[in-house]
Each structure stands twice: as structure tokens, then as C-alpha cells.
Write an enzyme that holds these catalytic residues in place. Structure first.
Site, short mmCIF file in Angstrom:
data_model
loop_
_atom_site.label_atom_id
_atom_site.label_comp_id
_atom_site.label_asym_id
_atom_site.label_seq_id
_atom_site.Cartn_x
_atom_site.Cartn_y
_atom_site.Cartn_z
N LYS A 145 0.81 -1.22 0.00
CA LYS A 145 0.00 0.00 0.00
C LYS A 145 0.85 1.28 0.00
O LYS A 145 0.44 2.31 -0.53
CB LYS A 145 -0.95 0.01 1.19
N GLU A 191 -9.90 5.57 3.17
CA GLU A 191 -10.71 4.47 3.67
C GLU A 191 -9.76 3.30 3.89
O GLU A 191 -8.74 3.20 3.23
CB GLU A 191 -11.78 4.08 2.66
N SER A 200 1.69 -9.61 -0.85
CA SER A 200 1.35 -8.18 -0.75
C SER A 200 1.56 -7.59 0.64
O SER A 200 1.72 -6.39 0.78
CB SER A 200 -0.10 -7.97 -1.18
C1 LIG Z 1 -1.73 -6.88 2.59
C2 LIG Z 1 -2.88 -6.59 1.68
N1 LIG Z 1 -2.98 -7.25 0.53
C3 LIG Z 1 -4.01 -7.04 -0.33
C4 LIG Z 1 -5.02 -6.14 -0.01
C5 LIG Z 1 -6.15 -5.99 -0.98
O1 LIG Z 1 -6.12 -4.79 -1.69
P1 LIG Z 1 -5.73 -4.74 -3.23
O2 LIG Z 1 -6.60 -5.74 -3.92
O3 LIG Z 1 -6.04 -3.34 -3.61
O4 LIG Z 1 -4.29 -5.08 -3.35
C6 LIG Z 1 -4.95 -5.43 1.19
C7 LIG Z 1 -6.02 -4.46 1.52
O5 LIG Z 1 -6.14 -3.92 2.55
C8 LIG Z 1 -3.86 -5.66 2.06
O6 LIG Z 1 -3.75 -5.02 3.23
#
Ligand SMILES: Cc1ncc(COP(=O)(O)O)c(C=O)c1O
Length: 405
Positions: free
Chosen positions: A91, A113, A381
């Protein structure tokens, strides 16, 4: 496959800008500033330097041998380690870009948000770094399941506002953020956290996350001498997935695979599988895209064990990639995700965010299908610190008193 984006941010039929009149000027101002900024070497240089010296880019890639051998049919599995970024997830890539833009626009306050809290933490962090006021909207349910991140945001000086409407999760937090933005648009920028929302957000957020795929593609060629057979990522709104997919779109031999929150299963009515469940195209939060909705067009509440995937809509570029057949999307149930969470933790000493565990579960399925010759790139992620309490409860690792809250 090359795709050109027409002026108002359409990805095929999807995207667009469906907002109240009061926001049109703000979106135009944002579009103008980001276009100029992206062409300005001083902006790009400042962002690149922040990514290097503050975020810790480039993030490394890690071959997870035991996980691949024991759980993925012997496939070679490589993780892109966005969990190692400052603040613990991908993020921060997008937030640093948008915070710099906020300053260029002369605004003094940011709002955001958040579902899992990682986007809120990233925004509170950038606001502290750049001296901006910060308010974060978060569904009440999410403030409870991600209490650690609520405390982190408050320690960083942000105001966290729990939202008690609707399902009290991410969708409702987005509604509140839009309401605040309409009222305070003169001095406030809305740091939207994923590739959804009205143009230019889907394109702008993707561009700030493109660095993930640009790095990963070069790293795979460098360390393995070839491109992966598949790139896998979880899909909430879809920002980490768009970030890693985008650089591979023209590599037709590379499968792009998005994993959605399958909750109790796509037939259960309790899930966030926008491409598999009842979803049909419609408008939510300013964009035309796939939305979980009933026959009257009312948005259906989603469910996922993972706060970050618990969202009834998805970024419009994913809708386009799905319809054009360039990317595939599969649901991962809560149980499958938690099985992958445990498997990765036990075999590799890496606790993934529960969101990212959905991508790891995808690698378990695809790896077993493709076998030992397959080379899979999985976007990790985020890290699992925020989810330790949820996971400990799921696996029954806490005594009764310890499991409260
Ligand atoms: C670690 C992590 N991965 C994935 C996501 C999902 O979001 P996005 O699909 O925008 O990557 C989030 C959302 O809060 C997150 O904190």
C-alpha cells in the site's frame, strides 16, 4: 496485447467517472496534476528516492523451496516480497505518490478508507512524514478485527473514524470517505487505496504500483533466466494484482491469475467472489465494473475472513482483463486461505497477511496442476503481523481469556 486507455479512463466498457457534480472539478484537478507530475523528472526523482530510502525498494524475491515441494506439487515458487516494505504491505507505493501530489496541489489534509488497515497505516505514515492532517474511515467490524492497525494509525497522529452503517466494512468506509471529500474538497485530497473509484484513480493507483511488476520481471529474468509461467496475486479492489500484472500483460506466455475472497464458498452467498458469484456489471463508488448485486441492483454484502478482500466490487481494469480473457480469476475459500497461511508459516518462517495467503493458496492449486516444471511468481502483498490474533483464534492457539477481543 496492448491496451490504450481513452481519455475518461475506460478499460473496454468498464471504468468511467460516476460522481456528484461537486467532485468533477477535484477529479479534473487531480488528473491534470498527476499527468504533469508523472512527466516531471523532479517529481519522479523524489518519488523514486522515497521508494529507495524510505520504503526499501526494490523489494527482494524469495524462492520458497519447501513450500513449493510440500504444498505446490513440486513447482518452483517465488515470492515478490512486498511484505518487507516499510509499514508492511504494498500500500505504501501508492500512498507516497498520492501524498506528494497532495502537496503539489497545495492541499493540507488527506482522508482515506481502509479495510485491513494497511492502507490507513500507510496514509497515516505519509501524512506524518509530509506534515498533512489525516482522517481514516474504517468499518466498525474492521476496527475490531484489525485493532492493531487502528492503534498504529492513532500513534501516527491520524484520526480513525469507525463507520457504523451497512455491513460496517470497507464498502461503507468508502461511502463515508466520499461524503467527507464532497464537504471538504477545497483543502482535502482523498487518498483512495486501490484501483477502483472514478477516473483517474484506477489508472493513477495502478501506475504507482507498476514498480512491483517492473522489478519482479527483471528479477525473474536475472535470477531464473526466464519469465514465470504464471503470476498470482490476491484481488480485493485489485491494486497489488494490477501492480504486478501490468508489466507482464504483453508477455502472452505468462498466465495472470487473480485470487478473490471466496469466503464460505461461491455458492454460499457469503463471499467476495465478484467474478464467480452473483456479480454483474454495475456502478459502485464512481466506476462501472463488476459488482455483487441483487436483481434490483442493490449491492449485496460481501464476506471474507480477510478484511482487505471483503469488498463487493473490483477495479475496472480487472473487469476488462477478465472479459478479454487475458487474466483468470478464482475464488479461494477462507479455509483454503488459512491452510495456505499455516503452510507458508510452517515451511518458510514467513507469516503472510491473510489477503496474501489467498495468493499462496492459488499457488498450491496451480502448482499441483502444473507440476515440478512450473515457475510461479506470487505477490506477497503484506505481512501477517496484523492478522496474528485472527489466525491464532482460527487455529485455536489461545486459551479462553486470551482469545477475547
Ligand atoms: C496486505 C494486503 N494485501 C491485499 C489487499 C487488498 O487490496 P488490493 O486488492 O487493492 O491489493 C490489502 C487491503 O487492505 C492488504 O492489506
Amino acid at each position: 496485447m496492448t491496451q490504450t486507455t481513452p481519455p475518461l479512463g475506460r478499460f473496454g466498457a468498464y471504468g468511467g467517472r460516476y460522481v456528484p457534480e461537486a467532485l468533477v472539478a477535484a477529479l479534473e484537478e487531480l488528473d491534470e496534476h498527476r499527468a504533469k507530475a508523472m512527466a516531471d523528472p523532479s517529481f519522479v526523482g523524489e518519488l523514486t528516492e522515497l521508494q529507495r530510502s524510505y520504503t526499501g525498494r526494490p523489494s527482494i524475491i524469495t524462492r520458497v523451496r519447501r513450500f513449493g515441494d510440500e504444498h505446490c506439487g513440486g513447482a518452483q515458487v517465488v515470492l515478490k516480497r512486498e511484505d518487507l516494505n516499510h509499514t508492511g504491505s504494498h500500500k505504501i507505493n501508492n500512498v507516497l505518490g498520492q501524498a506528494l501530489l497532495t502537496k503539489r496541489m497545495g492541499k493540507t489534509r488527506v482522508i482515506a478508507e481502509t479495510g485491513a488497515g494497511q492502507h490507513g497505516v500507510a496514509t497515516a505514515t505519509a501524512a506524518a512524514l509530509m506534515g498533512l492532517d489525516c482522517t481514516v474511515y474504517m468499518g466498525r467490524v474492521d476496527t475490531e478485527r484489525q485493532a492493531l492497525n487502528v492503534a498504529r494509525m492513532r500513534l501516527l497522529g491520524a484520526e480513525v473514524v469507525p463507520v457504523d452503517h451497512g455491513s460496517r466494512t470497507l464498502k461503507d468506509a468508502v461511502n463515508e470517505a466520499f461524503r467527507d471529500w464532497v464537504a471538504n474538497v477545497a483543502h482535502t485530497h482523498y487518498v483512495l487505496g486501490t484501483v477502483t473509484g472514478p477516473y483517474p484513480f484506477p489508472e493513477m493507483v495502478r501506475d504507482f504500483h507498476r514498480v512491483i511488476g517492473v522489478e519482479a520481471r527483471a528479477q525473474m529474468l536475472d535470477e531464473y533466466g526466464r519469465l514465470p509461467d504464471a503470476v498470482l496475486a490476491c484481488v480485493g479492489g485489485g491494486s497489488n494484482a494490477m501492480g504486478i500484472f501490468h508489466r507482464f500483460i504483453d508477455d502472452s506466455g505468462v498466465r495472470l491469475i487473480g485470487l478473490e475472497g471466496g469466503g464460505d464458498g461461491p455458492d454460499s452467498g457469503r463471499h467476495a467472489a465478484r467474478f464467480t458469484g452473483q456479480a454483474i456489471p454495475g456502478v459502485l463508488h464512481g466506476a462501472y465494473t463488476y459488482v455483487l448485486q441483487d436483481e434490483e441492483g442493490q449491492t449485496i454484502e460481501s464476506h471474507s475472513v480477510s478484511a482487505g478482500l471483503d469488498y463487493p466490487s473490483v477495479g475496472p481494469e480487472h473487469a476488462f482483463l477478465r472479459d478479454s480473457g487475458r487474466a483468470e480469476y478464482y475464488p479461494v475459500t477462507d479455509t483454503e486461505a488459512m491452510t495456505a497461511f499455516e503452510a507458508l508459516s510452517r515451511t518458510e518462517g514467513i507469516l503472510p497477511a491473510i489477503e496474501s495467503a489467498h495468493a499462496a493458496a492459488g499457488a498450491m492449486k496451480i502448482g499441483r496442476e502444473l507440476g515440478p516444471d512450473a515457475l510461479l511468481l506470487v505477490n506477497l502483498s503484506g505481512r501477517g503481523d496484523k492478522d496474528v490474533h485472527t489466525a491464532a483464534k482460527w487455529f485455536g492457539l489461545l486459551d479462553e481469556g486470551e482469545a477475547q477481543g
